[in-house]
Design a protein around this motif. Structure first.
Motif, mmCIF file in Angstrom:
data_model
loop_
_atom_site.group_PDB
_atom_site.id
_atom_site.type_symbol
_atom_site.label_atom_id
_atom_site.label_comp_id
_atom_site.label_asym_id
_atom_site.label_seq_id
_atom_site.Cartn_x
_atom_site.Cartn_y
_atom_site.Cartn_z
ATOM 1 N N MET A 59 0.825 -1.207 0.000
ATOM 2 C CA MET A 59 0.000 0.000 0.000
ATOM 3 C C MET A 59 0.852 1.247 0.000
ATOM 4 S SD MET A 59 -1.657 -0.662 3.757
ATOM 5 C CE MET A 59 -2.535 0.837 4.030
ATOM 6 N N LYS A 60 0.330 2.266 -0.666
ATOM 7 C CA LYS A 60 1.007 3.552 -0.704
ATOM 8 C C LYS A 60 0.407 4.392 0.416
ATOM 9 C CE LYS A 60 2.213 7.226 -3.916
ATOM 10 N NZ LYS A 60 1.991 7.756 -5.268
ATOM 11 N N LEU A 61 1.275 4.975 1.213
ATOM 12 C CA LEU A 61 0.856 5.666 2.419
ATOM 13 C C LEU A 61 1.333 7.111 2.364
ATOM 14 C CD1 LEU A 61 -0.478 4.829 5.095
ATOM 15 C CD2 LEU A 61 1.770 4.166 5.916
ATOM 16 N N THR A 62 0.472 8.035 2.754
ATOM 17 C CA THR A 62 0.843 9.441 2.870
ATOM 18 C C THR A 62 0.972 9.770 4.355
ATOM 19 O OG1 THR A 62 -0.295 10.016 0.821
ATOM 20 C CG2 THR A 62 0.143 11.821 2.351
ATOM 21 N N VAL A 63 2.063 10.454 4.710
ATOM 22 C CA VAL A 63 2.354 10.783 6.104
ATOM 23 C C VAL A 63 2.871 12.218 6.152
ATOM 24 C CG1 VAL A 63 3.669 10.076 8.155
ATOM 25 C CG2 VAL A 63 3.114 8.394 6.422
ATOM 26 N N PRO A 64 2.450 13.026 7.156
ATOM 27 C CA PRO A 64 3.031 14.365 7.274
ATOM 28 C C PRO A 64 4.517 14.262 7.649
ATOM 29 C CG PRO A 64 1.587 13.910 9.138
ATOM 30 C CD PRO A 64 1.450 12.759 8.193
ATOM 31 N N GLU A 65 5.270 15.288 7.287
ATOM 32 C CA GLU A 65 6.719 15.274 7.514
ATOM 33 C C GLU A 65 7.072 14.968 8.968
ATOM 34 O OE1 GLU A 65 10.595 17.897 6.158
ATOM 35 O OE2 GLU A 65 8.653 18.889 6.286
ATOM 36 N N SER A 66 6.298 15.533 9.899
ATOM 37 C CA SER A 66 6.591 15.320 11.326
ATOM 38 C C SER A 66 6.353 13.871 11.751
ATOM 39 C CB SER A 66 5.732 16.245 12.182
ATOM 40 O OG SER A 66 4.362 15.933 11.997
ATOM 41 N N GLY A 67 5.619 13.114 10.931
ATOM 42 C CA GLY A 67 5.314 11.724 11.271
ATOM 43 C C GLY A 67 6.268 10.725 10.657
ATOM 44 N N VAL A 68 7.298 11.229 9.963
ATOM 45 C CA VAL A 68 8.294 10.339 9.348
ATOM 46 C C VAL A 68 9.478 10.211 10.299
ATOM 47 C CG1 VAL A 68 9.856 10.011 7.393
ATOM 48 C CG2 VAL A 68 7.605 11.037 7.011
ATOM 49 N N PRO A 69 9.761 8.999 10.794
ATOM 50 C CA PRO A 69 10.867 8.855 11.748
ATOM 51 C C PRO A 69 12.231 9.016 11.078
ATOM 52 C CG PRO A 69 9.876 6.716 11.291
ATOM 53 C CD PRO A 69 9.070 7.740 10.543
ATOM 54 N N ASP A 70 13.185 9.557 11.814
ATOM 55 C CA ASP A 70 14.557 9.683 11.302
ATOM 56 C C ASP A 70 15.131 8.296 11.044
ATOM 57 O OD1 ASP A 70 14.513 12.407 11.485
ATOM 58 O OD2 ASP A 70 15.429 12.476 13.468
ATOM 59 N N GLY A 71 15.870 8.177 9.968
ATOM 60 C CA GLY A 71 16.583 6.929 9.702
ATOM 61 C C GLY A 71 15.724 5.826 9.130
ATOM 62 N N LEU A 72 14.506 6.148 8.719
ATOM 63 C CA LEU A 72 13.627 5.122 8.152
ATOM 64 C C LEU A 72 14.200 4.619 6.834
ATOM 65 C CD1 LEU A 72 10.969 3.535 8.165
ATOM 66 C CD2 LEU A 72 9.894 5.480 7.043
ATOM 67 N N GLN A 73 14.382 3.302 6.738
ATOM 68 C CA GLN A 73 14.939 2.676 5.533
ATOM 69 C C GLN A 73 14.004 1.561 5.074
ATOM 70 O OE1 GLN A 73 17.778 3.497 3.945
ATOM 71 N NE2 GLN A 73 18.418 5.043 5.407
ATOM 72 N N PRO A 74 14.016 1.257 3.777
ATOM 73 C CA PRO A 74 13.228 0.116 3.298
ATOM 74 C C PRO A 74 13.609 -1.154 4.051
ATOM 75 C CG PRO A 74 14.067 1.377 1.443
ATOM 76 C CD PRO A 74 14.706 1.952 2.678
ATOM 77 N N GLY A 75 12.619 -1.965 4.364
ATOM 78 C CA GLY A 75 12.850 -3.215 5.082
ATOM 79 C C GLY A 75 12.685 -3.111 6.586
ATOM 80 N N MET A 76 12.606 -1.872 7.088
ATOM 81 C CA MET A 76 12.442 -1.706 8.547
ATOM 82 C C MET A 76 10.982 -1.906 8.935
ATOM 83 S SD MET A 76 14.639 1.661 9.554
ATOM 84 C CE MET A 76 16.400 1.555 9.852
ATOM 85 N N PRO A 77 10.762 -2.618 10.051
ATOM 86 C CA PRO A 77 9.388 -2.714 10.552
ATOM 87 C C PRO A 77 8.949 -1.376 11.145
ATOM 88 C CG PRO A 77 10.901 -3.962 11.966
ATOM 89 C CD PRO A 77 11.719 -3.379 10.857
ATOM 90 N N VAL A 78 7.715 -0.998 10.873
ATOM 91 C CA VAL A 78 7.184 0.259 11.400
ATOM 92 C C VAL A 78 5.810 0.022 12.009
ATOM 93 C CG1 VAL A 78 8.424 1.847 9.865
ATOM 94 C CG2 VAL A 78 6.254 0.874 9.114
ATOM 95 N N GLN A 79 5.451 0.903 12.919
ATOM 96 C CA GLN A 79 4.110 0.919 13.481
ATOM 97 C C GLN A 79 3.400 2.116 12.853
ATOM 98 O OE1 GLN A 79 4.359 0.710 17.696
ATOM 99 N NE2 GLN A 79 2.460 -0.441 17.853
ATOM 100 N N VAL A 80 2.161 1.915 12.435
ATOM 101 C CA VAL A 80 1.400 2.962 11.762
ATOM 102 C C VAL A 80 0.358 3.487 12.732
ATOM 103 C CG1 VAL A 80 -0.151 3.447 9.837
ATOM 104 C CG2 VAL A 80 1.796 1.918 9.504
ATOM 105 N N ALA A 81 0.377 4.801 12.986
ATOM 106 C CA ALA A 81 -0.569 5.404 13.924
ATOM 107 C C ALA A 81 -1.682 6.110 13.161
ATOM 108 C CB ALA A 81 0.151 6.396 14.827
ATOM 109 N N GLU A 82 -2.913 5.904 13.605
ATOM 110 C CA GLU A 82 -4.086 6.583 13.041
ATOM 111 C C GLU A 82 -4.157 6.449 11.526
ATOM 112 O OE1 GLU A 82 -4.982 10.542 14.566
ATOM 113 O OE2 GLU A 82 -3.561 10.153 16.177
ATOM 114 N N LEU A 83 -4.384 5.221 11.081
ATOM 115 C CA LEU A 83 -4.479 4.941 9.652
ATOM 116 C C LEU A 83 -5.898 5.181 9.165
ATOM 117 C CD1 LEU A 83 -3.136 3.841 7.069
ATOM 118 C CD2 LEU A 83 -3.687 1.540 7.883
ATOM 119 N N PHE A 84 -6.019 6.006 8.117
ATOM 120 C CA PHE A 84 -7.317 6.282 7.509
ATOM 121 C C PHE A 84 -7.274 5.927 6.032
ATOM 122 C CE2 PHE A 84 -7.636 8.931 11.248
ATOM 123 C CZ PHE A 84 -8.973 8.872 11.579
ATOM 124 N N ALA A 85 -8.404 5.466 5.519
ATOM 125 C CA ALA A 85 -8.535 5.173 4.088
ATOM 126 C C ALA A 85 -9.561 6.135 3.505
ATOM 127 C CB ALA A 85 -9.004 3.735 3.888
#
Length: 114
Positions: A59-85
């Motif tokens: 899935m393609k996800l849109t996130v505000p800049e403040s919600g992007v963690p530093d050092g995020l790289q492909p393959g890293m597990p992430v937790q998604v907060a307040e997901l809306f469709a």
């Protein structure tokens, strides 16, 4: 017309893995203007893989800049907060295209389980 925003309920066992690096969401390809949210914050998009009960969805996800963690790289597990469709549809060159836009308030890196 207001878009319908649907909160996505996730199972406790659901896992997300970043598939791509976050990139600025370009609103106008000709000018390179970056899309912003209602608060004027720049938006980023990335691909994530949702893993749930033995299946994986890209899935393609849109996130505000403040919600992007530093050092995020492909393959890293992430937790998604307040997901809306948000379902969308538009006519382009006489063809109907439709889909679902996914938006999260923020992503958090999942710490290594000890």
């Amino acid at each position: 017309m207001a878009m319908t925003r649907i909160r996505v309920g996730l199972l406790p066992s659901t896992q997300f893995i970043a598939g791509t690096r976050p990139m600025p969401k370009v609103k106008d390809p000709e000018t390179g203007v970056v899309a912003t949210d209602r608060d004027g914050e720049s938006l980023y998009t990335l691909t994530v893989f949702l893993m749930e009960e033995g299946r994986a969805e890209q899935m393609k996800l849109t996130v505000p800049e403040s919600g992007v963690p530093d050092g995020l790289q492909p393959g890293m597990p992430v937790q998604v907060a307040e997901l809306f469709a948000t379902p969308w549809a538009r006519i382009f060159n006489g063809q109907l295209s439709e889909g679902v836009a996914y938006r999260a308030a923020k992503l958090e890196l999942v710490g290594e389980a000890k």
